[in-house]
Design a protein around this motif. Structure first.
Motif, PDB file in Angstrom:
ATOM      1  N   LEU A 341       0.824  -1.214   0.000  1.00  0.00           N
ATOM      2  CA  LEU A 341       0.000   0.000   0.000  1.00  0.00           C
ATOM      3  C   LEU A 341       0.851   1.253   0.000  1.00  0.00           C
ATOM      4  O   LEU A 341       1.825   1.358   0.763  1.00  0.00           O
ATOM      5  CB  LEU A 341      -0.869   0.045   1.267  1.00  0.00           C
ATOM      6  N   LEU A 342       0.448   2.225  -0.826  1.00  0.00           N
ATOM      7  CA  LEU A 342       1.106   3.535  -0.802  1.00  0.00           C
ATOM      8  C   LEU A 342       0.054   4.605  -0.592  1.00  0.00           C
ATOM      9  O   LEU A 342      -1.052   4.529  -1.141  1.00  0.00           O
ATOM     10  CB  LEU A 342       1.846   3.783  -2.118  1.00  0.00           C
ATOM     11  N   ALA A 343       0.394   5.614   0.215  1.00  0.00           N
ATOM     12  CA  ALA A 343      -0.538   6.707   0.479  1.00  0.00           C
ATOM     13  C   ALA A 343       0.129   8.040   0.161  1.00  0.00           C
ATOM     14  O   ALA A 343       1.292   8.246   0.516  1.00  0.00           O
ATOM     15  CB  ALA A 343      -0.966   6.694   1.942  1.00  0.00           C
ATOM     16  N   GLU A 344      -0.592   8.908  -0.532  1.00  0.00           N
ATOM     17  CA  GLU A 344      -0.114  10.278  -0.731  1.00  0.00           C
ATOM     18  C   GLU A 344      -0.262  11.050   0.572  1.00  0.00           C
ATOM     19  O   GLU A 344      -1.285  10.929   1.253  1.00  0.00           O
ATOM     20  CB  GLU A 344      -0.985  10.994  -1.773  1.00  0.00           C
ATOM     21  N   ALA A 345       0.731  11.860   0.897  1.00  0.00           N
ATOM     22  CA  ALA A 345       0.609  12.764   2.041  1.00  0.00           C
ATOM     23  C   ALA A 345      -0.418  13.837   1.703  1.00  0.00           C
ATOM     24  O   ALA A 345      -0.646  14.150   0.540  1.00  0.00           O
ATOM     25  CB  ALA A 345       1.954  13.399   2.356  1.00  0.00           C
ATOM     26  N   CYS A 346      -1.081  14.399   2.737  1.00  0.00           N
ATOM     27  CA  CYS A 346      -1.999  15.517   2.485  1.00  0.00           C
ATOM     28  C   CYS A 346      -1.484  16.748   3.218  1.00  0.00           C
ATOM     29  O   CYS A 346      -0.661  16.646   4.121  1.00  0.00           O
ATOM     30  CB  CYS A 346      -3.424  15.173   2.919  1.00  0.00           C
ATOM     31  N   PRO A 347      -1.914  17.946   2.818  1.00  0.00           N
ATOM     32  CA  PRO A 347      -1.454  19.156   3.495  1.00  0.00           C
ATOM     33  C   PRO A 347      -1.846  19.116   4.978  1.00  0.00           C
ATOM     34  O   PRO A 347      -2.977  18.775   5.298  1.00  0.00           O
ATOM     35  CB  PRO A 347      -2.198  20.285   2.779  1.00  0.00           C
ATOM     36  N   GLU A 348      -0.907  19.461   5.869  1.00  0.00           N
ATOM     37  CA  GLU A 348      -1.177  19.368   7.316  1.00  0.00           C
ATOM     38  C   GLU A 348      -1.832  20.644   7.832  1.00  0.00           C
ATOM     39  O   GLU A 348      -1.366  21.273   8.764  1.00  0.00           O
ATOM     40  CB  GLU A 348       0.110  19.047   8.079  1.00  0.00           C
ATOM     41  N   LYS A 349      -2.918  21.024   7.168  1.00  0.00           N
ATOM     42  CA  LYS A 349      -3.682  22.200   7.586  1.00  0.00           C
ATOM     43  C   LYS A 349      -4.995  21.743   8.189  1.00  0.00           C
ATOM     44  O   LYS A 349      -5.614  20.817   7.687  1.00  0.00           O
ATOM     45  CB  LYS A 349      -4.009  23.059   6.357  1.00  0.00           C
TER      46      LYS A 349
END
Ligand code: TXA
Ligand code: MG
Length: 372
Positions: A341-349
């Motif tokens: 499994l690979l996950a894209e990071a999301c903006p930490e806002k």
């Protein structure tokens, strides 16, 4: 046998973060279910119920044997303390020694809601299994009419961790609770999907207005900063995943929770294009090795990936949607038997901070740098 009470979600659809207003007719219709569930809790049983964050597994926080059943059902490590849920601020006097001015302000601003306060426990008032022997107790007032009505009906302060088997993603619908705990708990109140989708923010607050975040969650740092003189993170959160990380003040933060069955890595990079290219190259290589592949991404990018299971958490611009979908998404990979499994990071806002905290924990802090 686990009792399931199906409540009408229409009765609970008008949830607001500013104190849910309950349709009185709704509660009357569901009163029998709430009375029955409350009776089980008062008698030392365990009942799962919806909150505005995730489903919780409740038991009378003062009853040692009842709290013991929570740990047994979840397979939870005994050094991980539980949050006590109340429906009325009057219940605080029984549980804690004192509440300082900062804590009062936080309660006024965010209760009922997804904020948990770590307070000095009144000795002998809650089971030592709840506090894991600490001299503090974590307390919150959930913003969900079913949770509030159940606490009142039981007449107990309810110790309630998330209603999943330890190590599984937290449940955001009653079906997830039954997947993990059917047969080992006394009942589930099915009140439809939980709201926020990730757990409450756990904080400690000093008299001087300083607030320390022990676990990011449903109340964001921006929101806390409007009430607190200063907001800092437990240093253990900042160094998480590093060998020299200090022990977290919130004991539960040291466990790899929410781990999917397949190996998960988070992919970060300077541009979306390099991240996507790296993800696809790794997915292709994994597929060649015979892995069942999964990708966790966002509406903006999900269409470009070839994988056995592709899950979108919604738009990159809407972290609250990502929070709502995260745990169900992780469960989807397990259902499909995904091994890589690979996950894209999301903006930490905003809520993105809690989403990334959970995602990195699920990945055991394995990060691939697409630019390396
Ligand atoms: O949103 C939530 O908080 C959900 C719903 C069901 O209310 N509950 C939840 O509980 O997430 P649980 O048990 O999964 O997580 C409790 C967290 C853990 O990280 C635990 O270490 C921390 O709260 N905690 C509990 N008591 C504490 C204490 N006295 N001091 C520091 N941390 C504490
Ligand atoms: Mg949990």
């Amino acid at each position: 046998v686990t009792r399931v009470w199906k409540l009408d979600p229409l009765h609970y659809s008008n949830l607001s973060s500013a104190g849910a207003v309950v349709d009185a007719a709704g509660l009357a219709d569901d009163a029998a279910a709430l009375q029955e569930a409350g009776g089980l809790l008062a008698g030392g049983g365990t009942v799962a119920f919806p909150t505005e964050t995730v489903y919780g597994l409740g038991a009378d926080a003062r009853n040692h044997a009842a709290v013991e059943q929570i740990f047994a059902a979840k397979g939870r490590p005994s050094d991980n303390p539980l949050i006590v849920h109340i429906s009325n601020e009057d219940q605080l006097d029984e549980l804690v020694l004192e509440v300082n001015e900062t804590e009062r302000k936080l309660m006024q601003a965010f209760w009922p809601g997804p904020l948990t306060l770590v307070l000095p426990v009144r000795p002998g008032k809650v089971s030592p299994r709840v506090t894991a022997g600490l001299d503090t107790v974590a307390v919150r007032m959930p913003d969900h009419p079913v949770a509030l009505a159940l606490i009142s009906a039981s007449g107990c302060p309810l110790a309630a961790p998330s209603a999943n088997r330890s190590g599984r993603p937290s449940p955001t619908v009653a079906a997830h609770v039954l997947e993990d705990l059917s047969g080992v708990i006394d009942g589930v109140l099915d009140g439809g999907p939980a709201g926020v989708g990730v757990e409450s923010t756990v904080v400690q607050a000093g008299r001087d207005g300083a607030v320390t975040v022990l676990r990011p969650g449903g109340v964001t740092e921006e929101q806390l900063a409007r009430v607190a003189a200063s907001v800092t993170r437990d240093p253990a959160l900042l160094r998480a995943g590093h060998a020299d990380s200090p022990a977290p003040r919130s004991p539960g933060m040291k466990y790899t929770h929410y781990a999917p069955k397949g190996a998960l890595c988070v992919v970060k990079g300077r541009t979306a294009a390099t991240v996507s290219a790296k993800i696809q190259a790794e997915l292709d290589a994994a597929q060649d090795r015979g892995e069942i592949t999964g990708v966790l991404s966002y509406d903006e990018h999900i269409g470009i990936y070839r994988a056995d299971v592709a899950v979108s958490l919604g738009s990159l611009a809407a972290p609250e949607e990502a929070a709502r979908r995260l745990y169900a998404g992780l469960r989807q990979f397990d259902e499909a038997g995904a091994t890589f499994l690979l996950a894209e990071a999301c903006p930490e806002k905003g809520l993105g901070e809690a989403v990334m905290n959970r995602l990195l924990k699920a990945a055991g802090h394995h990060i691939i740098d697409a630019d390396a």
